[in-house]
Design a protein around this motif. Sequence first.
Motif, mmCIF file in Angstrom:
data_model
loop_
_atom_site.group_PDB
_atom_site.id
_atom_site.type_symbol
_atom_site.label_atom_id
_atom_site.label_comp_id
_atom_site.label_asym_id
_atom_site.label_seq_id
_atom_site.Cartn_x
_atom_site.Cartn_y
_atom_site.Cartn_z
ATOM 1 N N PHE A 82 3.741 -4.732 -4.815
ATOM 2 C CA PHE A 82 2.334 -4.666 -4.423
ATOM 3 C C PHE A 82 1.921 -3.218 -4.190
ATOM 4 O O PHE A 82 0.908 -2.754 -4.709
ATOM 5 C CB PHE A 82 2.093 -5.498 -3.152
ATOM 6 C CG PHE A 82 0.862 -5.092 -2.388
ATOM 7 C CD1 PHE A 82 -0.374 -5.587 -2.747
ATOM 8 C CD2 PHE A 82 0.950 -4.202 -1.325
ATOM 9 C CE1 PHE A 82 -1.518 -5.198 -2.042
ATOM 10 C CE2 PHE A 82 -0.180 -3.809 -0.624
ATOM 11 C CZ PHE A 82 -1.416 -4.305 -0.986
ATOM 12 N N TYR A 83 2.701 -2.508 -3.406
ATOM 13 C CA TYR A 83 2.375 -1.121 -3.068
ATOM 14 C C TYR A 83 2.308 -0.261 -4.331
ATOM 15 O O TYR A 83 1.344 0.481 -4.537
ATOM 16 C CB TYR A 83 3.406 -0.568 -2.090
ATOM 17 C CG TYR A 83 3.157 0.866 -1.710
ATOM 18 C CD1 TYR A 83 2.221 1.189 -0.741
ATOM 19 C CD2 TYR A 83 3.847 1.902 -2.326
ATOM 20 C CE1 TYR A 83 1.973 2.513 -0.391
ATOM 21 C CE2 TYR A 83 3.611 3.219 -1.983
ATOM 22 C CZ TYR A 83 2.676 3.519 -1.018
ATOM 23 O OH TYR A 83 2.432 4.828 -0.679
ATOM 24 N N THR A 84 3.298 -0.379 -5.187
ATOM 25 C CA THR A 84 3.327 0.398 -6.433
ATOM 26 C C THR A 84 2.115 0.083 -7.290
ATOM 27 O O THR A 84 1.455 0.994 -7.810
ATOM 28 C CB THR A 84 4.627 0.111 -7.203
ATOM 29 O OG1 THR A 84 5.740 0.505 -6.387
ATOM 30 C CG2 THR A 84 4.682 0.852 -8.523
ATOM 31 N N ALA A 85 1.794 -1.201 -7.450
ATOM 32 C CA ALA A 85 0.653 -1.606 -8.275
ATOM 33 C C ALA A 85 -0.666 -1.155 -7.667
ATOM 34 O O ALA A 85 -1.558 -0.685 -8.383
ATOM 35 C CB ALA A 85 0.657 -3.125 -8.458
ATOM 36 N N ASP A 93 -2.635 5.651 -0.195
ATOM 37 C CA ASP A 93 -1.541 5.336 0.718
ATOM 38 C C ASP A 93 -2.017 5.271 2.163
ATOM 39 O O ASP A 93 -2.738 6.143 2.631
ATOM 40 C CB ASP A 93 -0.449 6.398 0.589
ATOM 41 C CG ASP A 93 0.631 6.224 1.628
ATOM 42 O OD1 ASP A 93 1.302 5.187 1.607
ATOM 43 O OD2 ASP A 93 0.777 7.121 2.482
ATOM 44 N N ASN A 94 -1.578 4.230 2.866
ATOM 45 C CA ASN A 94 -1.797 4.122 4.305
ATOM 46 C C ASN A 94 -0.520 3.650 4.992
ATOM 47 O O ASN A 94 -0.562 3.073 6.064
ATOM 48 C CB ASN A 94 -2.963 3.168 4.614
ATOM 49 C CG ASN A 94 -3.365 3.236 6.066
ATOM 50 O OD1 ASN A 94 -3.255 4.273 6.709
ATOM 51 N ND2 ASN A 94 -3.833 2.127 6.600
ATOM 52 N N GLY A 95 0.616 3.876 4.338
ATOM 53 C CA GLY A 95 1.900 3.499 4.904
ATOM 54 C C GLY A 95 2.732 2.757 3.880
ATOM 55 O O GLY A 95 2.476 1.593 3.596
ATOM 56 N N GLY A 96 3.693 3.435 3.304
ATOM 57 C CA GLY A 96 4.525 2.862 2.257
ATOM 58 C C GLY A 96 5.388 1.722 2.736
ATOM 59 O O GLY A 96 5.483 1.459 3.943
ATOM 60 N N ALA A 110 3.596 -2.940 3.656
ATOM 61 C CA ALA A 110 3.061 -1.750 2.995
ATOM 62 C C ALA A 110 1.548 -1.814 3.080
ATOM 63 O O ALA A 110 0.953 -2.895 2.976
ATOM 64 C CB ALA A 110 3.509 -1.685 1.538
ATOM 65 N N PHE A 111 0.928 -0.654 3.251
ATOM 66 C CA PHE A 111 -0.505 -0.567 3.484
ATOM 67 C C PHE A 111 -1.152 0.391 2.493
ATOM 68 O O PHE A 111 -0.634 1.482 2.254
ATOM 69 C CB PHE A 111 -0.775 -0.033 4.897
ATOM 70 C CG PHE A 111 -0.142 -0.839 5.994
ATOM 71 C CD1 PHE A 111 -0.884 -1.751 6.724
ATOM 72 C CD2 PHE A 111 1.203 -0.690 6.311
ATOM 73 C CE1 PHE A 111 -0.312 -2.485 7.747
ATOM 74 C CE2 PHE A 111 1.786 -1.408 7.334
ATOM 75 C CZ PHE A 111 1.028 -2.308 8.052
#
Length: 128
Positions: A82-85, A93-96, A110-111
């Motif tokens: 999700f984060y990568t996409a 980014d708001n928190g990996g 992840a945010f």
Amino acid sequence: MIDHLGITVSDFDASKAFYDKAMAPLGAALLYMVPQEYTGGAKVGGYGRDRPVFWLHQGKDKPKDRQHVAFTARSRAEVDAFYTAAIAAGGKDNGGPGLRPHYHANYYGAFVFDPDGNNIEAVCHAAE
């Protein structure tokens, strides 16, 4: 407890492009567009896995109040994907991905900020 929820977006097409990519790793997709004759001409669409539960509603202006929405991931790998996409789709980014033990021992999230600055999260509560 929550059956569905929605947020207002300033540019429906840009938000749709973002959420189409960000939701795919979670197994979710745009499932329904409400016919515009029922929305006063606004674009309204719902995302989900088996039924629409997260709705985007085209607004006239950029929303002033930012929202926080957390989506359930079925695994930590889904959170990572999700984060990568979401970042690849233009999210900020708001928190990996990682453990957030201050919430609880297995909280893995992840945010990212979406195109309107909403804080979008994927979270897995499983002990992996």
